[in-house]
Design a protein around this motif. Structure first.
Motif, mmCIF file in Angstrom:
data_model
loop_
_atom_site.group_PDB
_atom_site.id
_atom_site.type_symbol
_atom_site.label_atom_id
_atom_site.label_comp_id
_atom_site.label_asym_id
_atom_site.label_seq_id
_atom_site.Cartn_x
_atom_site.Cartn_y
_atom_site.Cartn_z
ATOM 1 N N ALA A 91 43.028 10.460 18.713
ATOM 2 C CA ALA A 91 43.893 9.339 18.338
ATOM 3 C C ALA A 91 45.004 9.182 19.359
ATOM 4 O O ALA A 91 45.504 10.158 19.915
ATOM 5 C CB ALA A 91 44.501 9.568 16.951
ATOM 6 N N VAL A 92 45.381 7.929 19.581
ATOM 7 C CA VAL A 92 46.558 7.586 20.376
ATOM 8 C C VAL A 92 47.388 6.636 19.523
ATOM 9 O O VAL A 92 46.839 5.734 18.872
ATOM 10 C CB VAL A 92 46.170 6.923 21.717
ATOM 11 N N GLY A 98 32.634 1.904 22.600
ATOM 12 C CA GLY A 98 32.683 1.427 23.987
ATOM 13 C C GLY A 98 33.492 2.342 24.885
ATOM 14 O O GLY A 98 33.119 2.583 26.048
ATOM 15 N N PHE A 99 34.593 2.848 24.369
ATOM 16 C CA PHE A 99 35.441 3.765 25.135
ATOM 17 C C PHE A 99 34.652 4.998 25.561
ATOM 18 O O PHE A 99 34.683 5.404 26.722
ATOM 19 C CB PHE A 99 36.659 4.156 24.282
ATOM 20 N N TYR A 100 33.922 5.592 24.629
ATOM 21 C CA TYR A 100 33.178 6.814 24.933
ATOM 22 C C TYR A 100 31.994 6.553 25.859
ATOM 23 O O TYR A 100 31.735 7.331 26.776
ATOM 24 C CB TYR A 100 32.709 7.499 23.647
ATOM 25 N N HIS A 102 46.204 7.048 28.051
ATOM 26 C CA HIS A 102 46.399 8.301 27.314
ATOM 27 C C HIS A 102 45.088 8.816 26.716
ATOM 28 O O HIS A 102 44.826 10.020 26.731
ATOM 29 C CB HIS A 102 47.448 8.132 26.219
ATOM 30 N N GLY A 103 44.276 7.919 26.175
ATOM 31 C CA GLY A 103 42.986 8.329 25.612
ATOM 32 C C GLY A 103 42.086 8.923 26.681
ATOM 33 O O GLY A 103 41.417 9.933 26.455
ATOM 34 N N ALA A 104 42.082 8.314 27.858
ATOM 35 C CA ALA A 104 41.280 8.844 28.962
ATOM 36 C C ALA A 104 41.774 10.228 29.369
ATOM 37 O O ALA A 104 40.971 11.125 29.654
ATOM 38 C CB ALA A 104 41.328 7.887 30.154
ATOM 39 N N MET A 105 43.091 10.425 29.379
ATOM 40 C CA MET A 105 43.658 11.732 29.719
ATOM 41 C C MET A 105 43.229 12.789 28.707
ATOM 42 O O MET A 105 42.852 13.908 29.076
ATOM 43 C CB MET A 105 45.187 11.640 29.760
#
Length: 174
Positions: A78-79, A117-119, A88-91
């Motif tokens: 979660a962000v 989609g992010f994953y 931040h999510g990528a980090m």
């Protein structure tokens, strides 16, 4: 600032703030969900003295094609809503993916529709086959999870169209 550490070393303040972030982010968050995030490695993003992002990776056993894999299972990503879209999510995922690459044969996670989609842009692959859980009464299909489980196969060379079975735990098994 990113801090990475085991549940035993990340600190009560980071754990408490991460738990609060998860409850604020997910309207269906449960105590079982929080328990699933513990006992592994946490990645926590701090901004000033506030936690704005969290992810963890815990060890699970997943069975594919009759073989059991030591799996780094990603939990509790979660962000904070007002800090999304800033990397931040990528980090967070980079940190847990490094743990998976160094310590596990396989990575896996259960994705929400919003997170899919992010994953996948990070190289996570949707499991196309059926999902099941090894329960106290035997293997039970988990059809509600079909299409929601993603894997980071590494060198495992998996047939993504086969059956994948997770180990048993309380609450949501996936």
């Amino acid at each position: 600032m990113l801090r990475v550490g085991h549940t035993a070393e990340i600190g009560e303040r980071a754990l408490s703030a991460s738990r609060a972030l998860l409850y604020a982010t997910f309207d269906d968050m449960t105590e079982d969900d929080w328990e699933h995030a513990l006992g592994g490695v946490h990645a926590v993003v701090w901004e000033d003295d506030e936690v704005i992002g969290h992810a963890s990776v815990v060890q699970r056993r997943l069975m594919v094609g009759g073989r059991v894999f030591r799996t780094g299972y990603v939990e509790a990503v979660a962000v904070r809503a007002d800090r999304r879209g800033l990397g931040h999510g990528a980090m967070l995922m980079e940190a847990v993916e490094e743990v998976i690459a160094r310590a596990f044969e396989l990575g896996a996670l259960g994705a929400t529709d919003d997170g899919l989609g992010f994953y996948t842009t990070r190289g996570w692959q949707p499991w196309r086959g059926v999902t099941s859980a090894l329960t106290p009464t035997g293997v039970v299909r988990t059809p509600d999870e079909d299409g929601c489980i993603l894997v980071l196969p590494g060198a495992a060379g998996l047939d993504l169209d086969g059956e994948i079975t997770c180990d048993w735990r309380g609450g949501d098994v996936w």
